[in-house]
Design a protein around this motif. Sequence first.
Motif, mmCIF file in Angstrom:
data_model
loop_
_atom_site.group_PDB
_atom_site.id
_atom_site.type_symbol
_atom_site.label_atom_id
_atom_site.label_comp_id
_atom_site.label_asym_id
_atom_site.label_seq_id
_atom_site.Cartn_x
_atom_site.Cartn_y
_atom_site.Cartn_z
ATOM 1 N N LEU A 223 0.838 -1.195 0.000
ATOM 2 C CA LEU A 223 0.000 0.000 0.000
ATOM 3 C C LEU A 223 0.874 1.246 0.000
ATOM 4 C CD1 LEU A 223 -2.769 1.499 0.424
ATOM 5 C CD2 LEU A 223 -2.334 1.284 2.888
ATOM 6 N N ILE A 224 0.602 2.149 -0.928
ATOM 7 C CA ILE A 224 1.197 3.484 -0.941
ATOM 8 C C ILE A 224 0.090 4.453 -0.564
ATOM 9 C CG2 ILE A 224 2.233 5.276 -2.371
ATOM 10 C CD1 ILE A 224 3.462 3.042 -4.080
ATOM 11 N N ILE A 225 0.331 5.274 0.451
ATOM 12 C CA ILE A 225 -0.712 6.183 0.930
ATOM 13 C C ILE A 225 -0.106 7.558 1.204
ATOM 14 C CG2 ILE A 225 -0.429 5.387 3.338
ATOM 15 C CD1 ILE A 225 -3.520 5.732 3.601
ATOM 16 N N ASN A 226 -0.827 8.594 0.844
ATOM 17 C CA ASN A 226 -0.327 9.957 1.036
ATOM 18 C C ASN A 226 -1.483 10.909 1.292
ATOM 19 O OD1 ASN A 226 -0.686 9.431 -2.024
ATOM 20 N ND2 ASN A 226 -0.706 11.676 -1.904
ATOM 21 N N GLY A 227 -1.142 12.097 1.776
ATOM 22 C CA GLY A 227 -2.141 13.110 2.066
ATOM 23 C C GLY A 227 -2.485 13.944 0.834
ATOM 24 N N GLU A 228 -3.733 14.312 0.731
ATOM 25 C CA GLU A 228 -4.213 15.109 -0.408
ATOM 26 C C GLU A 228 -3.521 16.464 -0.481
ATOM 27 O OE1 GLU A 228 -8.604 16.420 -2.083
ATOM 28 O OE2 GLU A 228 -8.246 16.521 0.085
ATOM 29 N N ASN A 229 -3.200 17.036 0.685
ATOM 30 C CA ASN A 229 -2.619 18.379 0.736
ATOM 31 C C ASN A 229 -1.155 18.364 1.170
ATOM 32 O OD1 ASN A 229 -5.127 19.461 0.021
ATOM 33 N ND2 ASN A 229 -5.783 19.656 2.156
ATOM 34 N N ASP A 230 -0.439 17.311 0.843
ATOM 35 C CA ASP A 230 0.984 17.200 1.193
ATOM 36 C C ASP A 230 1.781 18.246 0.420
ATOM 37 O OD1 ASP A 230 3.661 16.409 1.611
ATOM 38 O OD2 ASP A 230 3.105 14.299 1.734
ATOM 39 N N ARG A 231 2.466 19.145 1.150
ATOM 40 C CA ARG A 231 3.285 20.178 0.505
ATOM 41 C C ARG A 231 4.773 19.829 0.545
ATOM 42 N NH1 ARG A 231 0.370 25.866 2.449
ATOM 43 N NH2 ARG A 231 -1.703 25.366 1.587
ATOM 44 N N VAL A 232 5.123 18.748 1.188
ATOM 45 C CA VAL A 232 6.515 18.287 1.217
ATOM 46 C C VAL A 232 6.767 17.344 0.044
ATOM 47 C CG1 VAL A 232 8.272 17.042 2.540
ATOM 48 C CG2 VAL A 232 6.658 18.560 3.716
ATOM 49 N N VAL A 233 5.869 16.412 -0.151
ATOM 50 C CA VAL A 233 5.925 15.477 -1.277
ATOM 51 C C VAL A 233 4.665 15.693 -2.118
ATOM 52 C CG1 VAL A 233 6.004 13.061 -1.973
ATOM 53 C CG2 VAL A 233 7.203 13.790 0.094
ATOM 54 N N PRO A 234 4.779 16.373 -3.261
ATOM 55 C CA PRO A 234 3.591 16.646 -4.076
ATOM 56 C C PRO A 234 2.844 15.357 -4.428
ATOM 57 C CG PRO A 234 5.467 17.909 -4.867
ATOM 58 C CD PRO A 234 5.995 16.964 -3.843
ATOM 59 N N PRO A 235 1.533 15.338 -4.216
ATOM 60 C CA PRO A 235 0.755 14.136 -4.513
ATOM 61 C C PRO A 235 0.962 13.613 -5.935
ATOM 62 C CG PRO A 235 -0.575 15.644 -3.219
ATOM 63 C CD PRO A 235 0.691 16.374 -3.550
ATOM 64 N N ALA A 236 1.200 14.498 -6.885
ATOM 65 C CA ALA A 236 1.398 14.052 -8.272
ATOM 66 C C ALA A 236 2.618 13.147 -8.396
ATOM 67 C CB ALA A 236 1.543 15.262 -9.196
ATOM 68 N N ASP A 237 3.650 13.403 -7.599
ATOM 69 C CA ASP A 237 4.845 12.557 -7.647
ATOM 70 C C ASP A 237 4.563 11.172 -7.083
ATOM 71 O OD1 ASP A 237 7.235 14.282 -8.607
ATOM 72 O OD2 ASP A 237 6.248 15.574 -7.155
ATOM 73 N N VAL A 238 3.724 11.110 -6.058
ATOM 74 C CA VAL A 238 3.356 9.812 -5.487
ATOM 75 C C VAL A 238 2.496 9.035 -6.482
ATOM 76 C CG1 VAL A 238 2.258 8.641 -3.541
ATOM 77 C CG2 VAL A 238 3.485 10.790 -3.163
ATOM 78 N N VAL A 239 1.596 9.726 -7.147
ATOM 79 C CA VAL A 239 0.782 9.081 -8.182
ATOM 80 C C VAL A 239 1.676 8.506 -9.279
ATOM 81 C CG1 VAL A 239 -0.902 9.480 -10.029
ATOM 82 C CG2 VAL A 239 -1.285 10.451 -7.763
ATOM 83 N N GLY A 240 2.699 9.270 -9.690
ATOM 84 C CA GLY A 240 3.618 8.795 -10.717
ATOM 85 C C GLY A 240 4.349 7.538 -10.291
ATOM 86 N N LEU A 241 4.818 7.509 -9.051
ATOM 87 C CA LEU A 241 5.494 6.322 -8.526
ATOM 88 C C LEU A 241 4.542 5.134 -8.496
ATOM 89 C CD1 LEU A 241 7.785 4.797 -7.061
ATOM 90 C CD2 LEU A 241 6.968 5.837 -4.916
ATOM 91 N N SER A 242 3.350 5.374 -7.979
ATOM 92 C CA SER A 242 2.365 4.294 -7.887
ATOM 93 C C SER A 242 2.011 3.735 -9.258
ATOM 94 C CB SER A 242 1.103 4.815 -7.185
ATOM 95 O OG SER A 242 0.083 3.844 -7.188
ATOM 96 N N ASP A 243 1.807 4.630 -10.228
ATOM 97 C CA ASP A 243 1.431 4.177 -11.573
ATOM 98 C C ASP A 243 2.536 3.337 -12.214
ATOM 99 O OD1 ASP A 243 -1.002 5.402 -11.344
ATOM 100 O OD2 ASP A 243 -0.510 7.144 -12.586
ATOM 101 N N LYS A 244 3.784 3.719 -11.983
ATOM 102 C CA LYS A 244 4.901 2.924 -12.521
ATOM 103 C C LYS A 244 4.911 1.522 -11.926
ATOM 104 C CE LYS A 244 8.245 6.531 -13.739
ATOM 105 N NZ LYS A 244 9.573 7.114 -13.426
ATOM 106 N N LEU A 245 4.721 1.439 -10.613
ATOM 107 C CA LEU A 245 4.756 0.139 -9.952
ATOM 108 C C LEU A 245 3.564 -0.722 -10.346
ATOM 109 C CD1 LEU A 245 5.994 1.102 -6.364
ATOM 110 C CD2 LEU A 245 7.323 0.293 -8.311
ATOM 111 N N LYS A 246 2.425 -0.084 -10.596
ATOM 112 C CA LYS A 246 1.222 -0.839 -10.970
ATOM 113 C C LYS A 246 1.380 -1.547 -12.312
ATOM 114 C CE LYS A 246 -2.277 1.774 -8.400
ATOM 115 N NZ LYS A 246 -3.435 2.700 -8.499
#
Length: 217
Positions: free
Chosen positions: A150-173
Amino acid sequence: MPEVIFPGPEGRLEGRYHPQPERDAPIAIILHPDPKFGGTMNNRVTYNLHYAFHEMGFTVLRFNFRGVGRSQGEYDQGIGELSDAASALDYLQSMNPNAKHCWVAGFSFGAWIGMQLLMRRPEVTGFISVAPPANMYDFSFLAPCPSSGLIINGENDRVVPPADVVGLSDKLKQQKGITITHSVVPEAGHFFEKGMEDMIGQVQDYVRMRQKSPEIR
């Protein structure tokens, strides 16, 4: 919960160890955020992950990376910290030789270390990666990612932009043979000042689902 001191690559490492009475209980190791920015094993996210796993029947260990608290050594840009995590897992396994399953959970910097630990340790059957810093560190070593998680992140994360987490998740998927689940906690920032209960609840729901579906690698 007993304080423990165990050997690491650069001297003693300090941890908190929370066992279960069952000898074959699953085990989990919890990894804290970046020591450069004050990260310790008592970070609120790390602490809550620890107790969330224990509540689900896991024997749990969290610990301070080198140079933090009573852990010896000095910060090592993630290289030494990965070795610390491997030593902590060695210790946890030595205390629980009959454990049937092994999980790794990490927050931020700890998520990056945890994902690297996956690559070293084939016995890890699942992972929780909270706010993985995909904008700060290279995650390309996950080729292929050896286990589902499971990869989980906050909608309003200003340290790690949510778009970057989405990119990582999509690659792994896109990788075959594993299942990556990605979840977003509404209104939560990087440290989950809002949404902590929601995040922990989603983590527990995911782990319980995996416990009921052992066929998911």
